[in-house]
Scaffold this active site. Structure first.
Site, PDB file in Angstrom:
ATOM      1  CG  HIS A 124      33.048  52.711   3.058  1.00  0.00           C
ATOM      2  ND1 HIS A 124      32.722  53.086   4.346  1.00  0.00           N
ATOM      3  CD2 HIS A 124      33.512  51.442   3.159  1.00  0.00           C
ATOM      4  CE1 HIS A 124      32.983  52.094   5.167  1.00  0.00           C
ATOM      5  NE2 HIS A 124      33.453  51.079   4.470  1.00  0.00           N
ATOM      6  CD  GLU A 159      36.135  48.763   3.948  1.00  0.00           C
ATOM      7  OE1 GLU A 159      36.317  49.848   4.532  1.00  0.00           O
ATOM      8  OE2 GLU A 159      35.365  47.887   4.369  1.00  0.00           O
ATOM      9  CG  HIS A 288      30.671  46.555   3.067  1.00  0.00           C
ATOM     10  ND1 HIS A 288      30.597  47.819   2.502  1.00  0.00           N
ATOM     11  CD2 HIS A 288      31.558  46.667   4.086  1.00  0.00           C
ATOM     12  CE1 HIS A 288      31.399  48.642   3.152  1.00  0.00           C
ATOM     13  NE2 HIS A 288      31.988  47.971   4.126  1.00  0.00           N
ATOM     14  NE  ARG A 307      28.454  53.074  11.497  1.00  0.00           N
ATOM     15  CZ  ARG A 307      29.102  54.233  11.662  1.00  0.00           C
ATOM     16  NH1 ARG A 307      28.428  55.376  11.587  1.00  0.00           N
ATOM     17  NH2 ARG A 307      30.387  54.247  11.910  1.00  0.00           N
TER      18      ARG A 307
END
Length: 424
Positions: A124, A159, A288, A307
């Protein structure tokens, strides 16, 4: 206080049963990966006046294979989406401090997440990267919610995941020497090359070169090369392997993505296991992938995902390589701080959100909770009553509410467990 119904996200890696069963429904006919309670324009929660309404838009839960893709929830004329509600008076619902510091949108997004198979190897972006990427894709004429878009808003996306069951993930890069140890003895052309890249530069530079080699369009290993590494990991006896856990993860990823170089890239990453009640923070720039489990996520109010593998979705390898951080670091587990008799809070190192777990019993009486800004509360189990100066609300398992800054402090009583996302 406003009752909320969450919005289903039917990504292919999701479980058909975990989230439906949380609400007491039969397994769905297609994967139900996430449930969003928030105000992101991509899937804003629905405000409902029905006191008996479940915490999910039921028509979306019941979607079956072969039907049209999920569209915006149908709503009655008396109902609003949460983003519309907040936009009608941001100062009142978010509070002056939040608007001044974080803008006129709800700063966080609360989710349930239920991966049944490994989901994408991803990163992210930071705020600066998100602004630049969003503007760049706009200028290129890519529609905001097009499948080939990486930046769907101009916000960063740190997050935190809180485990409701055992939860498995890959998070951040191992130390270079540890990576070399995991690679040693596999004896394939790919792993020998990776070993050399890192041994020549046993630091973040070498790790970046190794990861870029695996995922770069010009250098990525062939399906046959990936299969060689998978076979080599399978040949290692667990008692003799430098990481039997890493070998097992390679085999597991290969079952879902047998030709994907991301399978090999997992050897470079830290494996993480969370037990129920434990939490993990994912900073921006951290590579991750979640592997399995059921959990609560709270994050900045963004849907920006870059991605590079382990997915059938849009891949943007070059941008992921630009954004990722390759400095070795252990996964960031956050311990909760007990703030009162019923509330424990996970303080993430960001301004956008924090997450509290509230466990209350009737004999404890009424307890006032910490937090005065915009909040979303979700009842995980049991039955409770919430009070604010403006009124009260009963919640049972699966029901959620938005509490605005104008509602003031919240008190709780009953037998149950709740999650509360709010702004520090």
């Amino acid at each position: 206080m406003e009752r909320l119904q969450g919005r289903i996200r039917d990504y292919s890696w999701g479980s058909t049963r975990v989230i439906p069963e949380f609400f007491g429904y039969e397994p769905a006919g297609k994967p139900i990966a996430e449930l969003w309670w928030g105000a992101h324009v991509g899937a804003p929660a629905l405000i409902t006046r029905d006191t008996g309404a479940p915490g999910v838009v039921v028509d979306e839960m019941r979607v079956r294979e072969g039907t049209a893709p999920l569209q915006a929830a149908q709503k009655h004329t008396s109902e609003l989406f949460l983003n519309e509600y907040i936009a009608s008076d941001p100062q009142e619902y978010l509070g002056d401090d939040v608007v001044r510091q974080l803008g006129e949108r709800l700063p966080f997004l609360l989710k349930l997440i239920a991966p049944a198979q490994p989901l994408s190897l991803q990163v992210h972006p930071s705020r600066v990267q998100a602004i630049a990427g969003f503007d760049r894709e706009n200028a290129a004429g890519i529609e905001r919610f097009a499948p080939n878009r990486s930046y769907r808003d101009r916000r960063h996306k740190p997050e935190l995941v809180y485990a409701l069951t055992d939860f498995e993930a890959l998070v951040g890069f191992r130390a270079p020497r540890r990576i070399m140890g995991v690679l040693s003895g596999l004896g394939t052309p790919v792993t020998r090359h990776l070993f050399k890249l890192i041994s020549d530069n046993p630091n973040s530079v070498g790790v970046r070169q190794a990861f870029s080699y695996l995922l770069g369009e010009e250098t990525r290993p062939s399906p046959a090369d990936v299969a060689d590494v998978v076979a080599a990991c399978a040949r290692r006896r667990p008692e003799e392997s430098p990481s039997a856990r890493a070998d097992a993860i390679v085999a597991r990823l290969a079952r879902s993505y047998p030709e994907d170089p991301g399978v090999v890239a997992s050897l470079l990453l830290n494996p993480v296991n969370l037990h129920p009640g434990e939490a993990l923070f994912i900073p921006v720039g951290t590579v991750h992938a979640y592997l399995s489990g059921f959990g609560v996520e709270v994050m900045a109010n963004s849907d920006n995902v870059l991605r590079a593998g382990l997915t059938s979705k849009h891949i943007d390898t070059s941008e992921l390589l630009n954004v990722m951080d390759t400095v070795a670091a252990p996964p960031i587990r956050i311990a909760p701080e007990r703030v009162n008799a019923v509330q424990s809070t996970f303080y993430a190192p960001v301004d956008d959100f924090e997450l509290s777990v509230i466990e209350t019993r009737t004999e404890q009486g009424m307890n006032q909770l910490h937090g005065v800004g915009p909040r979303i509360m979700l009842c995980l189990d049991g039955e409770v009553t919430l009070w604010t100066p403006s009124g009260s609300c009963d919640l049972c398992a699966g029901q959620a509410v938005f509490i605005g800054a104008d509602d003031g402090r919240v008190s709780v009583r009953g037998d149950g467990r709740l999650i509360m996302a709010d702004v520090p």
